[in-house]
Design a protein around this motif. Structure first.
Motif, PDB file in Angstrom:
ATOM      1  N   ARG A  83      36.528  24.656  42.904  1.00 34.75           N
ATOM      2  CA  ARG A  83      35.253  25.080  43.488  1.00 34.75           C
ATOM      3  C   ARG A  83      35.268  26.499  44.041  1.00 34.75           C
ATOM      4  O   ARG A  83      34.303  26.936  44.652  1.00 34.75           O
ATOM      5  N   THR A  84      36.362  27.227  43.830  1.00 37.21           N
ATOM      6  CA  THR A  84      36.481  28.572  44.392  1.00 37.21           C
ATOM      7  C   THR A  84      36.935  29.550  43.329  1.00 37.21           C
ATOM      8  O   THR A  84      37.902  29.298  42.607  1.00 37.21           O
ATOM      9  N   SER A  85      36.238  30.666  43.259  1.00 35.18           N
ATOM     10  CA  SER A  85      36.582  31.738  42.342  1.00 35.18           C
ATOM     11  C   SER A  85      37.077  32.941  43.143  1.00 35.18           C
ATOM     12  O   SER A  85      36.546  33.246  44.215  1.00 35.18           O
ATOM     13  N   ILE A  86      38.056  33.605  42.604  1.00 35.50           N
ATOM     14  CA  ILE A  86      38.559  34.855  43.176  1.00 35.50           C
ATOM     15  C   ILE A  86      38.076  35.983  42.282  1.00 35.50           C
ATOM     16  O   ILE A  86      38.146  35.874  41.049  1.00 35.50           O
ATOM     17  N   ARG A  87      37.605  37.038  42.874  1.00 38.82           N
ATOM     18  CA  ARG A  87      37.196  38.225  42.119  1.00 38.82           C
ATOM     19  C   ARG A  87      37.783  39.445  42.802  1.00 38.82           C
ATOM     20  O   ARG A  87      37.868  39.500  44.028  1.00 38.82           O
ATOM     21  N   GLY A  88      38.177  40.419  42.018  1.00 39.02           N
ATOM     22  CA  GLY A  88      38.719  41.651  42.567  1.00 39.02           C
ATOM     23  C   GLY A  88      37.640  42.698  42.731  1.00 39.02           C
ATOM     24  O   GLY A  88      36.750  42.822  41.894  1.00 39.02           O
ATOM     25  N   LEU A  89      37.709  43.430  43.818  1.00 39.61           N
ATOM     26  CA  LEU A  89      36.796  44.554  44.067  1.00 39.61           C
ATOM     27  C   LEU A  89      37.629  45.821  44.226  1.00 39.61           C
ATOM     28  O   LEU A  89      38.417  45.933  45.162  1.00 39.61           O
ATOM     29  N   ARG A  90      37.454  46.767  43.306  1.00 33.72           N
ATOM     30  CA  ARG A  90      38.199  48.018  43.385  1.00 33.72           C
ATOM     31  C   ARG A  90      37.443  49.068  44.172  1.00 33.72           C
ATOM     32  O   ARG A  90      38.033  49.824  44.920  1.00 33.72           O
ATOM     33  N   ALA A  91      36.158  49.136  43.932  1.00 33.78           N
ATOM     34  CA  ALA A  91      35.356  50.213  44.527  1.00 33.78           C
ATOM     35  C   ALA A  91      33.928  49.717  44.722  1.00 33.78           C
ATOM     36  O   ALA A  91      33.562  48.634  44.269  1.00 33.78           O
ATOM     37  N   VAL A  92      33.129  50.533  45.360  1.00 34.77           N
ATOM     38  CA  VAL A  92      31.727  50.192  45.600  1.00 34.77           C
ATOM     39  C   VAL A  92      31.024  49.903  44.276  1.00 34.77           C
ATOM     40  O   VAL A  92      30.169  49.029  44.195  1.00 34.77           O
ATOM     41  N   SER A  93      31.416  50.606  43.218  1.00 35.69           N
ATOM     42  CA  SER A  93      30.781  50.407  41.917  1.00 35.69           C
ATOM     43  C   SER A  93      30.950  48.980  41.399  1.00 35.69           C
ATOM     44  O   SER A  93      30.114  48.486  40.649  1.00 35.69           O
ATOM     45  N   ASP A  94      32.020  48.286  41.787  1.00 38.92           N
ATOM     46  CA  ASP A  94      32.215  46.893  41.389  1.00 38.92           C
ATOM     47  C   ASP A  94      31.324  45.939  42.171  1.00 38.92           C
ATOM     48  O   ASP A  94      31.001  44.857  41.688  1.00 38.92           O
ATOM     49  N   PHE A  95      30.957  46.328  43.362  1.00 40.23           N
ATOM     50  CA  PHE A  95      30.317  45.402  44.291  1.00 40.23           C
ATOM     51  C   PHE A  95      29.021  44.810  43.755  1.00 40.23           C
ATOM     52  O   PHE A  95      28.838  43.587  43.781  1.00 40.23           O
TER      53      PHE A  95
END
Length: 162
Positions: A83-95
């Motif tokens: 029930r949980t996903s992990i996502r990576g955020l590198r920069a504001v552009s990914d957000f």
């Protein structure tokens, strides 16, 4: 069980991906790296090769599994009881993109949560598209990808350009 899923195309898996996987493996008892078929992105590497590279890169992490999937992430997650996903955020552009994906998944399954992790500063600029661009020009990717997958990359790249 305290499990999460880390979906992506992983074309190829990078040090940034591995950084997020290692962080998630400390937070969750099980991390399922879900390698998306995703033909719309026209991946450089086939699904089986991407799965193999992810398995090689994560073999030092006993609580990490790798599997391929096609279709909706939510259906794949449900089939694994996650029930949980992990996502990576590198920069504001990914957000903005990641926020949209997170909201879409929550709309499809109200019990589904997305957690965002940032890679370390040294890996924050790495993306699979940068790696592919460097590979396309026969450049050195040894600081961008896990060194353990370089033989597989070279083997596939040589075949790709023949």
């Amino acid at each position: 069980m305290n499990s999460c899923i880390y979906p992506g195309t992983f074309d190829p898996i990078t040090n940034g991906h591995l950084d997020v996987i290692e962080r998630a493996s400390k937070l969750f008892s099980k991390v399922l790296v879900a390698v998306a078929k995703n033909d719309t992105k026209k991946p450089m590497f086939g699904l089986e090769t991407r799965i193999q590279m992810a398995q090689i890169a994560t073999k030092h992490l006993p609580n990490v599994e790798v599997a391929g999937f096609s279709g909706l992430l939510i259906e794949f997650a449900k089939s694994h009881g996650i029930r949980t996903s992990i996502r990576g955020l590198r920069a504001v552009s990914d957000f903005e993109y990641e926020l949209q994906i997170g909201y879409a998944n929550a709309t499809l399954w109200g019990d589904f949560e997305t957690i965002y992790l940032m890679p370390s500063l040294e890996n924050a600029f790495i993306s699979s598209s940068i790696v592919r661009a460097v590979l396309n020009h026969n450049g050195d990717v040894s600081k961008l990808v896990p060194n353990i997958i370089i033989p597989t990359l070279k083997e596939r790249i040589d075949a790709y350009f023949i």
